[in-house]
Design a protein around this motif. Structure first.
Motif, PDB file in Angstrom:
ATOM      1  N   THR A  32       4.694   5.233   3.628  1.00  0.00           N
ATOM      2  CA  THR A  32       4.071   6.450   4.133  1.00  0.00           C
ATOM      3  C   THR A  32       4.666   7.690   3.478  1.00  0.00           C
ATOM      4  O   THR A  32       5.833   7.706   3.063  1.00  0.00           O
ATOM      5  CB  THR A  32       4.231   6.570   5.664  1.00  0.00           C
ATOM      6  N   ALA A  60       0.148   4.917   2.757  1.00  0.00           N
ATOM      7  CA  ALA A  60      -0.428   4.296   3.947  1.00  0.00           C
ATOM      8  C   ALA A  60      -0.383   5.251   5.135  1.00  0.00           C
ATOM      9  O   ALA A  60       0.394   6.201   5.173  1.00  0.00           O
ATOM     10  CB  ALA A  60       0.328   3.007   4.281  1.00  0.00           C
ATOM     11  N   HIS A 108       0.840  -1.202   0.000  1.00  0.00           N
ATOM     12  CA  HIS A 108       0.000   0.000   0.000  1.00  0.00           C
ATOM     13  C   HIS A 108       0.870   1.246   0.000  1.00  0.00           C
ATOM     14  O   HIS A 108       1.636   1.482   0.947  1.00  0.00           O
ATOM     15  CB  HIS A 108      -0.921   0.025   1.220  1.00  0.00           C
ATOM     16  N   ARG A 146      -8.938   3.509   3.819  1.00  0.00           N
ATOM     17  CA  ARG A 146      -7.550   3.627   4.268  1.00  0.00           C
ATOM     18  C   ARG A 146      -7.243   2.663   5.409  1.00  0.00           C
ATOM     19  O   ARG A 146      -6.242   1.931   5.375  1.00  0.00           O
ATOM     20  CB  ARG A 146      -7.275   5.065   4.739  1.00  0.00           C
ATOM     21  N   LEU A 156       3.919  -1.235   3.822  1.00  0.00           N
ATOM     22  CA  LEU A 156       3.169   0.012   3.901  1.00  0.00           C
ATOM     23  C   LEU A 156       4.130   1.182   3.739  1.00  0.00           C
ATOM     24  O   LEU A 156       5.068   1.349   4.534  1.00  0.00           O
ATOM     25  CB  LEU A 156       2.418   0.113   5.231  1.00  0.00           C
ATOM     26  N   ASP A 197      -4.763  -0.734   5.056  1.00  0.00           N
ATOM     27  CA  ASP A 197      -3.531  -0.844   5.839  1.00  0.00           C
ATOM     28  C   ASP A 197      -3.490  -2.137   6.653  1.00  0.00           C
ATOM     29  O   ASP A 197      -2.429  -2.745   6.806  1.00  0.00           O
ATOM     30  CB  ASP A 197      -3.388   0.370   6.763  1.00  0.00           C
ATOM     31  N   LEU A 209      -0.108   4.082  12.182  1.00  0.00           N
ATOM     32  CA  LEU A 209      -0.080   2.641  11.917  1.00  0.00           C
ATOM     33  C   LEU A 209       0.354   1.851  13.151  1.00  0.00           C
ATOM     34  O   LEU A 209      -0.200   0.785  13.454  1.00  0.00           O
ATOM     35  CB  LEU A 209       0.841   2.344  10.736  1.00  0.00           C
TER      36      LEU A 209
END
Length: 385
Positions: free
Chosen positions: A161, A134, A131, A149, A159, A153, A170
Motif C-alpha cells: 500500500t 493495493a 500487487h 483494483r 499487497l 486485491d 483491505l
C-alpha cells in the motif's frame, strides 16, 4: 507475442519475478521496482512483460528510455479494444508467457486492464500474485479502474500500500493483515530520482514555437477520463472553465489523443483557440515533470498526477467527484472540485490569493518504497521455501 532471448547466467538460485506493465502510468511505478529487484543482494530476477495495452510505440520507447527501464523480455502486443476485449486478449496472450518464464511470482501495479488480466491468469494457475498500489478506493464502481483494483486485491498474495487508508480498506474487504505491507509510493521513487533531469517549461514552450509563454507563471491542464471527455456537456463545461482561467493565467494543455478526438467530434476546438492556451501533444515523463514542478496550479482528472503534485508541493485541482488517493487531499496539495465551474474557479481563486494548499509529503513517500518492496518479496519467497 514476441519474446526476447534469455541471457541468464547462473540465475537458477534467484527467484524469478514476472513484472507486468501495460499502460504508461505503470512504467513510472515499475522502473524503481525492477531496479531494486535487480540490485546485488536482492536475490531476485525481474523479468518484464509489456502487454501493449498502450500501444503508441514511439511514446512507449520515450518513457522506457527516460526511466531507464530495460527492454521487455516479453511483448504481448495487445493493442486497443473495449474493456472486455482488451482484458480477454491480455489473458489469452499472457498465459503462454507465464508458462514459458515459470516465475516464482507475478507482480502487477496499479489498476489498468492488464493488471487484473494478468493477476487472474496467475491466480488460476497457482502462481502467487503481488500487487503494488493495493487498497486504493474511490468507492465509485462506475470507474472501470475501481473494479480492477478491488478484484486484483482479492487475487493477491502480497499487497503493498501507498498510504495507511489502503490497509483499512483491505481489512474491511477480508484481506488478512499479514498479507498487507505499507511501503510508500513507488511513483515518488521515480519522481525523486528524475527531478534533476526534468525538462524546463521554458524549453518546452520554445520547442512548441511559443518562446516566453510560461515566463510569468502558468497552469497545467490534463483531461482523459471517459466521464469527462466522452460527455459533450461536461467536456464543454471544463473547456470553458479552462478558457476563463487562461484570461488570468496562461494554460498549458498536453492533449491526450482520446481527448483531442472528442473535442473535434463535439465541435469544441474553438474554445481552445486562444492566445493564452498552449496546446501540446502528449508529453514524455521528463517533460510532464518539468511542467508540474513549476506550475502555479495543475488541473487534472489523473490519479497519478494528484500524487506527483503533492510530492512536488504544487497545488492540484482534481476535476473529479472523488479520489482513490485521499491522502493527497488530507495531507497533500489536492482539492476535489468535480466538473462544477463554480467549485473549480473557487479553488483556482484560492491558489491565486494565497498560493493554494501547502500540504506536506506523506510518510514513506521518501524515494525508497521499491527497496522496501524488494526486501519483503525476497524474505517472503525465502520463507515459502
Amino acid at each position: 507475442m514476441t519474446m526476447k532471448q534469455s541471457n541468464d547466467q547462473g540465475g537458477s538460485e534467484l527467484h524469478r519475478i514476472l513484472c507486468v506493465v501495460g499502460a504508461r502510468p505503470n512504467f513510472m511505478k515499475m522502473a524503481p521496482i525492477m531496479a531494486a529487484m535487480a540490485a546485488p543482494g536482492a536475490a531476485l530476477q525481474p523479468k518484464l512483460v509489456h502487454t501493449g495495452q498502450h500501444y503508441d510505440v514511439a511514446m512507449n520507447h520515450q518513457y522506457f528510455q527516460a526511466l531507464g527501464i530495460p527492454e521487455p523480455d516479453v511483448n504481448l502486443e495487445v493493442g486497443s479494444g473495449s474493456h472486455a476485449q482488451q482484458t480477454a486478449e491480455v489473458m489469452r496472450r499472457f498465459e503462454p508467457a507465464l508458462d514459458e518464464v515459470q516465475p516464482s511470482a507475478v507482480l502487477v501495479v496499479g489498476d489498468v486492464n492488464s493488471t487484473i488480466a494478468c493477476a487472474l491468469v496467475a491466480a488460476k494457475k497457482g502462481v502467487p500474485v503481488i500487487h503494488v498500489e493495493a487498497g486504493l478506493r474511490s468507492f465509485d464502481r462506475a470507474m472501470p479502474e475501481e473494479i480492477n483494483r478491488v478484484l486484483t486485491d482479492q487475487l493477491s498474495d502480497l499487497l503493498f500500500t501507498t498510504e495507511e487508508s489502503g490497509r483499512d480498506n483491505l481489512l474491511k474487504e477480508g484481506i488478512a493483515d499479514s498479507r498487507i505491507h505499507f511501503v510508500g509510493n513507488v511513483m515518488i521513487d521515480t519522481l525523486r530520482l528524475n527531478l534533476p533531469r526534468a525538462i524546463a517549461t521554458a524549453q518546452i514552450a520554445l520547442d512548441a514555437g511559443r518562446p516566453g509563454f510560461a515566463d510569468h507563471g502558468y497552469a497545467v491542464l490534463t483531461l482523459h477520463r471517459p466521464s469527462n471527455v466522452d460527455d459533450p456537456v461536461i467536456l464543454q463545461r471544463l473547456l470553458e472553465t479552462a478558457a476563463r482561467i487562461s484570461m488570468r493565467t496562461p494554460v498549458i494543455f498536453p492533449v491526450h489523443p482520446r481527448t483531442r478526438a472528442t473535442i473535434e467530434r463535439f465541435g469544441l476546438s474553438h474554445l481552445l483557440d486562444r492566445q493564452q492556451i498552449l496546446l501540446l501533444p502528449p508529453m514524455g515523463y521528463l517533460e510532464m515533470l518539468g511542467l508540474m514542478k513549476d506550475a502555479k496550479v495543475v488541473l487534472t482528472d489523473s490519479g497519478g498526477i494528484q500524487e506527483e503534485t503533492t510530492a512536488l508541493g504544487t497545488p492540484c485541482i482534481t476535476l473529479r467527484h472523488n479520489t482513490e488517493r485521499p491522502i493527497t487531499v488530507d495531507e497533500g496539495t489536492n482539492t476535489i472540485a468535480g466538473d462544477d465551474p463554480v467549485r473549480i474557479m473557487a479553488a483556482y481563486d484560492q491558489v491565486l490569493a494565497g498560493g493554494g494548499k501547502a500540504g506536506r509529503v506523506p510518510h514513506f513517500w521518501d524515494g525508497r518504497a521499491a527497496e522496501r518492496i524488494a526486501v519483503i518479496v525476497r524474505d517472503w519467497l525465502r520463507a515459502r521455501g
